[in-house]
Design an enzyme around this catalytic site. Structure first.
Site, PDB file in Angstrom:
ATOM      1  N   GLY A  32      26.043  13.271  -1.857  1.00 33.72           N
ATOM      2  CA  GLY A  32      24.953  12.711  -2.647  1.00 33.72           C
ATOM      3  C   GLY A  32      24.624  13.610  -3.824  1.00 33.72           C
ATOM      4  O   GLY A  32      25.029  14.783  -3.880  1.00 33.72           O
ATOM      5  N   CYS A  33      23.876  13.074  -4.766  1.00 27.51           N
ATOM      6  CA  CYS A  33      23.596  13.814  -5.993  1.00 27.51           C
ATOM      7  C   CYS A  33      22.664  15.000  -5.724  1.00 27.51           C
ATOM      8  O   CYS A  33      22.963  16.131  -6.116  1.00 27.51           O
ATOM      9  CB  CYS A  33      23.013  12.878  -7.055  1.00 27.51           C
ATOM     10  SG  CYS A  33      21.661  11.824  -6.489  1.00 27.51           S
ATOM     11  N   TYR A  34      21.527  14.756  -5.070  1.00 31.81           N
ATOM     12  CA  TYR A  34      20.617  15.865  -4.758  1.00 31.81           C
ATOM     13  C   TYR A  34      21.319  16.928  -3.914  1.00 31.81           C
ATOM     14  O   TYR A  34      21.242  18.124  -4.229  1.00 31.81           O
ATOM     15  CB  TYR A  34      19.381  15.356  -4.026  1.00 31.81           C
ATOM     16  CG  TYR A  34      18.335  14.671  -4.868  1.00 31.81           C
ATOM     17  CD1 TYR A  34      17.678  15.341  -5.892  1.00 31.81           C
ATOM     18  CD2 TYR A  34      17.970  13.347  -4.611  1.00 31.81           C
ATOM     19  CE1 TYR A  34      16.691  14.705  -6.645  1.00 31.81           C
ATOM     20  CE2 TYR A  34      16.983  12.708  -5.355  1.00 31.81           C
ATOM     21  CZ  TYR A  34      16.346  13.393  -6.372  1.00 31.81           C
ATOM     22  OH  TYR A  34      15.366  12.775  -7.107  1.00 31.81           O
TER      23      TYR A  34
END
Lengths: 339, 339, 339, 339
Positions: free
Chosen positions: A149-151
């Site tokens: 995921g990005c975070y």
């Protein structure tokens, strides 16, 4: 030529994959799938896409559509990949999935954070967690990768070397991160309307954001995570706090650890100065830094990425490059679009 | 390998050239020049630049520094190129200049619009005006190209085919255009401070903007031009108005003329819908459209580009590709960074 | 105390009315109506609203709800006011309507531009067009005012004195205007999503925008109007072009005409410099300027307002102040929120 | 009528004071001081200011200029107020100072955080720290108030009741905050240029930001503070983390404590949902919320303000209202400018 299919081609990650593949020497977008825009030409779904690919039609997905396809990029809402992954893998396609479905090794973690039972737990072992800087060798040999995921990508890149080096206490980790609005996807809603977001900074998902689970898994840590929405389209900055694990250290010790860890990485830069998300906009780059504060005995570590680049499409391509034995940097930019 | 020097490397156009050259197969940034940042590493001048080029040093320019250089990209304040162009050309370097110095064929036009005498009028004939869609063959054979200004590129691409086809009266042209703030360059001033520009739309340079001269020259028209500053970093949209030249026509006739004119162009798209500047952000693309209004007997034509792409660095590279006999699209993207 | 009802309280104009009425000495928001949010507390519909009014409930409208109401502000989609205006006026309420329904004097114009027959043409004569600078005396005596649209307000204020003074040819008027996104209202759609608009400037409604009709009516002109969407929440700048009507004039003659026309106006400032929309953000102010270009024999006139201020809620309150014999500036700010 | 002088009238806080005083019933801007713009009319320094005050001239300050002045608002760079405060107070003027000079009770703290000796330590006792919600009674009786900094105001309002109630451990406080760019003031620099900030989120002042000292003083806590720059003009959101002080508690217990603490405050709202900075833009409002996380045994508390409102000019006026026995809300808005 690696014939590539994109699931979720009409979304933002789909758009970024297509933009990057325009310049990729081997991956060729061949079939494009997207439910809501099925039947439309790509050029009308994504008017920013130029070149021959704009004439391709977005199709409704069915497994038979993968005949002759070598690689599948899936950028679907969570829960969707579980339904179709077996069919994709059985056909011998390689799969890079950006959904959350196969990132957590333990199906119980999925159930806890996503509030529903996993539909294909038997497949979990076939997926490698997709951050090349952590799992490069495993990705090379994998048929299936669950891109991070990005975070989590931003926080993990900033903190992993510090935990590995024993500098910080993994039980004390706080991740405070800000994301651009593209992280919320293309679906329209009032919370991401221009008038709502312009001139506005806000937190959301207090205490319960699902990306917490990925951070905890990959870092072996307990994480309190607060995501924020910043009035910008792209970019994530994670500002991470942790108690120092042991005795005193020099204020720059965390920085040195990061420099050593990423010395040979093509896409991770270590900066003396706190990075701006804009340094990596449109690129696959990540910039990290860290500092120890003797006054409060805490370490602050920061990581900046483009959520659609190293946090999504860029990382997916980087993983695919590894899976197919290509130059890991093929089709990817290290330099950001600035200003 | 074409050894390439950049004059003005520390500015925004320099940054965009360097970003694009990261992915260019033949042009290699070899020497970087920039007065105010001379002596600094590129990576500290442009922290967004990744890869090996970040280790290059920005140097103070002197003609001897061009030994072994094949190509010079100059992105300097107007008036600077005139002083050094002869020295560059005499060494046999090819030169793509983005300054205004060599765009106007007539030195008297330069004096009128720029308020000072031209210092090297004898060189004017050696420069080709740098819009490949208008002057492709001449650029191919040229040693020196004066790449067009950002506003003129957007307006000329939208209007030239309509004038050539006799649809509009060139004596009646009004160009109303909005630009992102990067068009004002990197020098800091209150007018381009974030707090001044955010949430703000304004006109400037009423009646006197110097880009008027280029538009008039290339279109053979009389132009009233009003530039505006829009609260965005990149992008130009020119909305152009002209009286219909002759009798009645179908509302879509101007659109058909544009489609025919640009049918084979790799970077100019003709759109049914009015374009957004964001469709071409970070790319070398241009999108144009036009409509005839029978009610007021006027034609409206629109052209969108990225001022740093097709309006500057992209167009410079497109010209250089032609000059060196490379694929015209080398290193250039047709697809915009979206969202 | 003037008991005031707001129709469309949950929209952006409703929000701005409520914000302004917080500080108004006489108008008191008493009943709030809004279909989609009926039954909710105002504080949850508009979390930015503080004070006691936040506890009011948004109600579904019915004419009986107007018992005891002195003034109705209506900010509804076009077509809605026609259905209910008679009922409101018959109860003796004063009405300031922001819809397009009663702005055009001739029902045929309404049919032509809005594509449907007017449902209450008999009421048209009871409405005064709501720009106080043009119709102050009539507004003072009116029971019903049709407040002007946002685009027309900016263009009319810039051009009306120039037409009245015979400086420009009303048959040649071109209005090129840029608006902030709040002009599109609160309904969510992809075209006004943050990711679509941020970093983007685009035209829309080519040749056919309905506000053209208001401009033509109030200016007695033929108008070609092109609206644009700028990446900002609030503000409109109209840049207007017209042929000079007569012989030569001094370049500043239009500016002098504007200064004379607006010398005593509390909310219209005449500026030497082209205005920024931000100068009037959050206020009821308008800033205009103009110039004659001897080279092309055309006049350029500019007008900046806040589309939600002088272009909507501010102007509505200014009209109501006149209708009730209050100080015309009550509750209104002349100074913009800057930066 | 309270004759009011503004020191620093040409800056952003000066602009906001002038905007707010346009609608204030008692405070009248009478003399305006500002070094760099001395001799200019206010209307050219702040073109957004309308009304009669625009005709005032900005003057160079000298103490004799305060003859007849009742109240001085000072918004100067830190270090400046120390030089002139004695002169102002000796003339009997009331003074509300926004500089950092008189906020810290202990001159040693000033020396430590600001890196220079305090020049007027004897005056420190005459100043009350200017957050009315904490020190209302003392402000009422004060001749001199040191209005709090913007970051401290947001964090203190969110955390003080939780510390007072014993819910959190004051030794464990982390404040992660994001500010709009106006917090950096009007001086131009590359770091606050539009092109630098647009689309960019970054941290700065790691470990050493001077506002830490104010937070520690007012909260009786040890604070690790990381400020961030968000791409917006106004607004601050502080996201604060602390270990729970004692045993288990209900997740909403911190929220209840905040509700009780602020039940009677006109400008502090307690929200169930995390606030957006835009809810309070242009107003004197603050919105706070908090939550306990049993999983990590930490409390998250958030506070949103407008850095130029409750974080500067609004709070200054609120203090002055108290000092002069006026209605505390005079001239101040509780509702934000939205959208």
């Amino acid at each position: 030529m690696i014939r590539t299919a994109i699931l979720g081609a009409s979304g933002y990650v789909g758009a970024e994959l297509l933009r990057l593949l325009e310049r990729h020497p081997a991956l060729v977008p061949t079939r494009l799938f997207g439910d809501s825009k099925a039947g439309q030409k790509l050029g009308s779904v994504h008017p920013q896409i130029g070149g021959a690919v704009a004439a391709l039609e977005v199709e409704r997905f069915g497994p038979e559509a993968l005949d002759g396809i070598d690689l599948v990029f899936a950028a679907l809402p969570h829960g969707e990949s579980q339904k179709i992954a077996a069919g994709i893998l059985d056909r011998g396609c390689r799969l890079v999935d950006l959904g959350a479905d196969f990132r957590l090794r333990d199906a119980a973690d999925y159930a806890r954070w996503y509030g529903e039972e996993h539909q294909a737990p038997a497949l979990l072992d076939r997926f490698v967690f997709g951050i090349p800087e952590l799992h490069r060798d495993a990705i090379r040999g994998a048929q299936a990768v669950a891109a991070a995921g990005c975070y989590p990508t931003s926080a993990i890149l900033a903190c992993k070397p510090l935990i590995d080096a024993g500098l910080i206490d993994p039980a004390s980790l706080i991740v405070d991160a800000a994301s651009g609005v593209s992280g919320a996807g293309r679906a329209v809603k009032e919370g991401t309307a221009f008038n709502t977001v312009d001139g506005s900074y806000s937190a959301y998902g207090l205490l319960t954001h699902r990306h917490t689970a990925e951070m905890e898994q990959e870092l072996g840590a307990t994480v309190l995570f607060t995501p924020h929405l910043a009035p910008m389209t792209r970019g994530i900055l994670a500002t991470c706090y942790a108690a120092a694990a042991a005795g005193e250290m020099d204020g720059d010790e965390p920085l040195r650890v990061l420099r050593q860890a990423y010395a040979d990485e093509p896409f991770v830069r270590v900066s003396d100065e706190p990075p701006s998300t804009k340094w990596v906009a449109g690129s696959n780059g990540a910039v990290v830094t860290a500092r120890y504060d003797p006054r409060t005995r805490r370490v602050v570590a920061l990581g900046a990425i483009d959520n659609l680049g190293k946090g999504a499409a860029g990382q997916m391509i980087q993983c695919a490059n590894l899976m197919f034995g290509l130059d890991e940097s093929s089709g990817l930019a290290a330099s950001g679009v600035f200003p």
